[in-house]
Enzyme design. Structure first.
Site, PDB file in Angstrom:
ATOM      1  CG  HIS A  77      -1.899  -1.043   1.307  1.00 54.84           C
ATOM      2  ND1 HIS A  77      -1.631  -2.297   1.791  1.00 54.84           N
ATOM      3  CD2 HIS A  77      -3.189  -1.049   0.920  1.00 54.84           C
ATOM      4  CE1 HIS A  77      -2.719  -3.040   1.707  1.00 54.84           C
ATOM      5  NE2 HIS A  77      -3.686  -2.306   1.177  1.00 54.84           N
ATOM      6  CD  GLU A 114       6.089   0.603   3.721  1.00 50.40           C
ATOM      7  OE1 GLU A 114       5.296   0.656   2.776  1.00 50.40           O
ATOM      8  OE2 GLU A 114       6.013  -0.269   4.618  1.00 50.40           O
ATOM      9  CG  ASP A 128      26.317   2.107  -7.166  1.00 51.26           C
ATOM     10  OD1 ASP A 128      26.752   1.500  -8.170  1.00 51.26           O
ATOM     11  OD2 ASP A 128      26.038   3.317  -7.170  1.00 51.26           O
TER      12      ASP A 128
END
Length: 159
Positions: A77, A114, A128
């Site tokens: 959601h 989340e 990265d």
């Protein structure tokens, strides 16, 4: 046996209907660990990595990822987060960076995804930014540590 919440009676994937749930304060805490060579950790701590402030960029990436969780994970959601924190702590003894993400809101559904997304993307950002000097880094122990609120109440990961 428990039923999967994102599968309907026809066996199809669907978003869970939370319209009848009551709003409550909810919080989730997740962790991710980025293991690396000691020299890589030294570069990060000293701020000498050529790509810049690894910890600062990873923190912002984790926060941004939590806010975009429903864009990344199809059945999540879209949530109005009231807080997201991402803390990256270098651990010299273990030659790693420990990432703790906490997500909070007042709402009808939890914020576990989340928090997990924030920790994961922060870890991927560290990777990265440092892969040019250490291709042997690994991201481990991505897991939910704790959740509060909702029908299931307070839960702490026993591991």
């Amino acid at each position: 046996m428990s039923k999967l919440t994102h599968i309907n009676d026809n066996g199809e994937a669907e978003m869970v209907d939370v319209s009848s749930k009551s709003e409550s304060a909810r919080e989730a805490k997740a962790i991710a660990i980025v293991n690396m060579k000691p020299e890589t950790l030294d570069l990060i701590i000293s701020g000498l990595n050529k790509k810049g402030d690894v910890l600062g960029v990873a923190k912002i990436a984790g926060i941004q990822a939590a806010k975009k969780c429903s864009d990344l994970i199809p059945l999540c959601h879209p949530l109005m987060l009231s807080k997201i924190s991402v803390d990256l702590t270098p651990n010299i003894k273990k030659s790693c960076i420990e990432i703790i993400a906490i997500a909070k809101l007042n709402g009808k559904t939890g914020v576990e995804m989340e928090a997990l997304t924030a920790a994961s993307i922060a870890a991927l950002t560290v990777y990265d930014m440092c892969k040019a000097v250490d291709r042997f880094m690994s991201i481990d122990s991505v897991k939910l540590l704790e959740k509060k609120g909702g029908k299931s109440g307070h839960w702490i990961n026993p591991s």
